[in-house]
Design an enzyme around this catalytic site. Sequence first.
Site, PDB file in Angstrom:
ATOM      1  N   PRO A 114       0.796  -1.229   0.000  1.00  0.00           N
ATOM      2  CA  PRO A 114       0.000   0.000   0.000  1.00  0.00           C
ATOM      3  C   PRO A 114       0.827   1.276   0.000  1.00  0.00           C
ATOM      4  CG  PRO A 114       0.124  -0.912   2.194  1.00  0.00           C
ATOM      5  CD  PRO A 114       0.821  -1.886   1.305  1.00  0.00           C
ATOM      6  N   ASP A 169       4.164   1.661 -11.214  1.00  0.00           N
ATOM      7  CA  ASP A 169       2.966   2.487 -11.208  1.00  0.00           C
ATOM      8  C   ASP A 169       3.070   3.672 -10.262  1.00  0.00           C
ATOM      9  OD1 ASP A 169       1.356   1.087 -12.872  1.00  0.00           O
ATOM     10  OD2 ASP A 169       0.548  -0.226 -11.333  1.00  0.00           O
ATOM     11  N   LYS A 226       0.302   7.525 -13.549  1.00  0.00           N
ATOM     12  CA  LYS A 226      -0.221   8.851 -13.861  1.00  0.00           C
ATOM     13  C   LYS A 226       0.849   9.893 -13.623  1.00  0.00           C
ATOM     14  CE  LYS A 226      -4.776   7.824 -12.231  1.00  0.00           C
ATOM     15  NZ  LYS A 226      -5.527   7.772 -11.016  1.00  0.00           N
ATOM     16  N   GLY A 263       0.982  -1.353  -7.269  1.00  0.00           N
ATOM     17  CA  GLY A 263       0.534  -0.981  -5.931  1.00  0.00           C
ATOM     18  C   GLY A 263      -0.336  -2.077  -5.331  1.00  0.00           C
ATOM     19  N   ASP A 273      -1.852  -5.367  -4.209  1.00  0.00           N
ATOM     20  CA  ASP A 273      -1.716  -6.719  -4.748  1.00  0.00           C
ATOM     21  C   ASP A 273      -2.000  -6.665  -6.249  1.00  0.00           C
ATOM     22  OD1 ASP A 273      -1.811  -9.809  -3.959  1.00  0.00           O
ATOM     23  OD2 ASP A 273      -3.223  -9.398  -5.586  1.00  0.00           O
ATOM     24  N   MET A 328     -11.509   2.971  -4.840  1.00  0.00           N
ATOM     25  CA  MET A 328     -11.785   3.966  -5.894  1.00  0.00           C
ATOM     26  C   MET A 328     -13.199   4.525  -5.811  1.00  0.00           C
ATOM     27  SD  MET A 328      -9.880   1.996  -9.029  1.00  0.00           S
ATOM     28  CE  MET A 328     -10.217   0.338  -8.478  1.00  0.00           C
TER      29      MET A 328
END
Length: 535
Positions: free
Chosen positions: A39, A62, A84, A115, A117, A199
């Site tokens: 995490p 990522d 991003k 990030g 799992d 999310m």
Amino acid sequence: MVTSHSGFRPSNRVESQLRMKNQMTESEKGIVYLVGAGPGGPGLVTRRAYALLARADVVVYDYLVHPDLIAACRADCERVYVGKKAGRHSIEQNKIEEILVDWVRSGKRVVRLKGGDPFVYGRGGEEARRLRDKGIPFEIVPGVTAAVAAAGYTGIPLTQRNTSSAVVFLTGHEDPEKKTTVVDWRAYGALDATLCIYMGMARLREIVDELIAGGRAPDTPAAAVQWASLSRQRTCRATLRELPDAVREAGLGAPAVVLVGEVVAVGDGLDWFERRPLFGRRVVVTRNREQAGELRDKLEEAGAEVLEIPMVRIRGDHDERVWKEILEGLGAYDWLVFSSANGVRHFFEYFLKRHADVRDLGSMRIAAVGRGTARAIEGYLLKPELVPETATADGLADALIATGSLDSAKILVVTGNRGGDKLVTRLEQDGFAIVDRLPVYRTDLQTLEELPQVEDFRERGADYMVFTSSSAVQSFVSQAAKLKTGPEAATPLACSIGPVTTEKLKSLGLTVHVEPCEQTLDALVASIIEHARSP
Ligand code: SAH
């Protein structure tokens, strides 16, 4: 049936050996490891992940992957960022898969670091299928997924005997263009389970309304956890119905997981992470990069968010001629004196590189200015016999003189390009010793423009700024304009490791808010904690 010792019939054995051979040549050709990066906090990663990173040829990573993990790669490892960027979308999934295939086809060991799992909202399934279709070998290394991290780091158990025996992971991200399946929120509202929503922050109001319409009690305890496991973690707790407003008021946004269920109330008082003494405090560490780690660890252990802005750069700097003379006359010295841990490191690095052996130091007695320096010496399996109470040039000179062994003794003082003068003068004038000075490193100003974390500091500021040397203070003051903080930013209070640094701060017009009685990193951190606790 005739069976061989291994249980295979002979013909099968040959086949299996052939298969193994094929596998070997395949793995020599390249392999992709889909690795969970956890995490955020670099400690929440498997040993397998670290081992693979250490030997990867390429790492494709990522957004939300901790920089320390990338730093664990080999120096010559190719680092490919596919997350991003500010204001831009991440690279398309297809493109990422192509990148993986290209690298592995050129015979590389590729770590695809994701990030949490890789198989929980990580599109690891898609990447693995694509690799399988292309006949590319792969392995999967699980990671701590965000919901599990959020639970542990807020003290909210995901299951609890007699309260919740089921857990559901859900995604609130339903982009119509991306053909994701639509979540039937009402159906989940009817379930008696702990819900973990990934999310979901952008559509939280809508999601909550649907869950309630589906039957979930509006007063069900709920929590949103942003940046779980990181020092900037923030948690917002409310009833399910009130959570969207509470989250908005608190200013919480992505990345966050929302936990819904009676278990959230079970977690009352178990929020160990946010109760740590420096939780929510930002601390700037100004030490040079090589030495910042230990202080950083101690501050983070106490809960602080650490921003490393090294004010100085230290590098080995050796004069061949001086070294040659010293090595030739090494047997004549009575004392070997170190005035800093940097001196120890650069001395031994060079000394041992010259094909010298620690035994060449003979029976020289060794002195260290303080405990940090002593520890650095012990790292080379040598024990300093003198470490003064007060870790200053005067303290060291006094302690050496007090041994009564200095009169006409030969002393080798290892220093940097700055400093050391006071010590040398005192040993010569008050101790009547014959002193040679051996500079082994240079301290240079770190140009702050080069550091990305400076921008972060200007924007958000910090609560404390820690100085552990006068050279860092000097550098800070001479570049203060570049560290000018914006209107929203907190102005940090200066903390000093000890009297010499404090004197420097004061002489340059700065107020010292924290100074420990003892010059150690532990005492320094304890003093910051004490200051943070005082109203
Ligand atoms: N594969 C990842 C999930 C990636 S999807 C995993 O297993 O965790 C991205 C979402 O994960 C974010 O929008 C957020 O909901 C969640 N997330 C990732 N890291 C997080 C963190 N440190 N704290 C809270 N939520 C996080």
